[in-house]
Scaffold this active site. Structure first.
Site, PDB file in Angstrom:
ATOM      1  N   MET A   9       0.826  -1.204   0.000  1.00 16.69           N
ATOM      2  CA  MET A   9       0.000   0.000   0.000  1.00 16.69           C
ATOM      3  C   MET A   9       0.861   1.255   0.000  1.00 16.69           C
ATOM      4  O   MET A   9       1.838   1.348   0.753  1.00 16.69           O
ATOM      5  CB  MET A   9      -0.925   0.001   1.224  1.00 16.69           C
ATOM      6  CG  MET A   9      -1.991  -1.080   1.195  1.00 16.69           C
ATOM      7  SD  MET A   9      -3.188  -0.856  -0.151  1.00 16.69           S
ATOM      8  CE  MET A   9      -4.054   0.608   0.431  1.00 16.69           C
ATOM      9  N   CYS A  90      -3.926  -8.214   4.700  1.00 21.59           N
ATOM     10  CA  CYS A  90      -3.692  -6.863   5.204  1.00 21.59           C
ATOM     11  C   CYS A  90      -4.407  -6.654   6.537  1.00 21.59           C
ATOM     12  O   CYS A  90      -5.610  -6.904   6.644  1.00 21.59           O
ATOM     13  CB  CYS A  90      -4.172  -5.837   4.198  1.00 21.59           C
ATOM     14  SG  CYS A  90      -3.885  -4.129   4.728  1.00 21.59           S
ATOM     15  N   GLY A 223       9.272  -7.912  -0.532  1.00 24.46           N
ATOM     16  CA  GLY A 223       8.456  -6.780  -0.169  1.00 24.46           C
ATOM     17  C   GLY A 223       9.322  -5.544  -0.055  1.00 24.46           C
ATOM     18  O   GLY A 223       9.785  -4.985  -1.054  1.00 24.46           O
TER      19      GLY A 223
END
Length: 325
Positions: A9, A90, A223
């Site tokens: 995000m 999430c 990530g």
């Protein structure tokens, strides 16, 4: 075997993905999570538009209503995405308030219904990204229950962030660091699902680590390492996919980003929308600090143009091999 860059995000927007694609041709790129309602009702080009060079690229959806997920998946497929991924990992408050994300670990049947609805709506792969469990769930049980449900519903792959998520008491940032990593749990899941794609995510910092994980799983996903030190991606095609590729020409990367940024500015955007993803590109090299300073100050000024990128790059001292590529 697959290497991917995780949906993050506020980070993996189209500009970030364009940069990453300059460094690796083969890695699977993911969008930020986009809520199904927004896809259906919102400004689709702004939310879903991407450059053709980003392929292969997957759209990650957030939601819990099968009919809406199916409609959003259809829209994503029409936009040209190569995969639709459902977010079941999430832990943010905003996601919980919409009854999706990691809290869906508690309702595997609902996740399966969403997967089945999307599978019936599109021809491209439908995948799921989850945690090993949430709150007081036993990961040994919860992960098997979820994986059995989504594969029975037709999921083409399951990516597992190898940590629990705590829905109360930890912030999203803390949920990325504090719950301990349990890679062995994901390995055990793969051992029980030999004919199904199981990918692993969470805390993977180097390609050495990725290669070790690929001995026990089908996919490895970077990530934050990909975001903060994107140059690490320059070896993905050769090391993970075994391709004979030349060393990345970073001058050419900067040139490509400058052309891209100029187009973005012509369309009403700002230089910083692009450069904010490039700050860590030369991490650890002589001149990297000055490079960061120039991007962090000059690129934010009104009217800043692509020349700022070239000025910043001029401060970097590249290794001889990279400079000659």
């Amino acid at each position: 075997m697959k290497f991917a860059i995780a949906p993050m995000m506020d980070w993996t927007d189209r500009h970030c993905r364009f940069l990453h694609r300059q460094l690796t041709r083969r890695a699977l790129l993911y969008t930020e999570m986009v809520v199904a309602d927004a896809v259906i009702q919102g400004a689709r080009e702004r939310l879903l538009g991407f450059d053709a060079c980003e392929h292969p690229v997957a759209l990650q959806l957030g939601g819990s209503e099968p009919a809406k997920l199916a409609e959003a998946a259809r829209i994503g497929e029409a936009f040209g995405y190569d995969e639709i991924n459902l977010n079941v990992g999430c832990p943010s408050d905003r996601v919980q308030s919409g009854t999706f994300g990691a809290c869906l670990m508690k309702t595997p049947a609902l996740v399966a219904d969403g997967v089945a609805a999307m599978k019936s709506a599109v021809k491209i792969p439908v995948t799921v990204k989850c945690r090993i469990g949430v709150d007081d769930q036993d990961p040994e049980v919860a992960l098997d229950v979820l994986s059995d449900a989504v594969f029975a519903a037709g999921a083409d792959a399951l990516w597992v962030h190898a940590r629990k998520a705590w829905l109360e008491g930890l912030s999203p940032k803390e949920n990325r660091d504090i719950p301990p990593l349990d890679y062995d749990r994901v390995y055990r899941l793969k051992a029980k699902n030999q004919n199904r794609f199981i990918g692993i995510n969470g805390g993977i910092q180097t390609l050495d680590e990725a290669e070790r994980h690929l001995q026990s799983t089908d996919g490895a996903m970077f990530g934050r390492a990909a975001y903060h030190t994107p140059a690490i991606l320059a070896e993905v095609d050769s090391r993970i996919y075994g391709e004979a590729v030349e060393a990345v020409d970073f001058a050419a990367v900067i040139d490509a980003m400058a052309v891209y940024a100029a187009r973005h500015i012509e369309q009403g955007g700002r230089l910083v929308h692009v450069t904010r993803h490039m700050v860590g590109l030369f991490h650890g090299l002589p001149g990297a600090r000055r490079y960061r300073q120039i991007l962090s100050t000059d690129a934010t000024r009104p009217g800043a143009g692509p020349d700022v990128m070239h000025a910043a790059f001029a401060a970097v001292e590249l290794p001889t091999v990279a400079a000659a590529a």
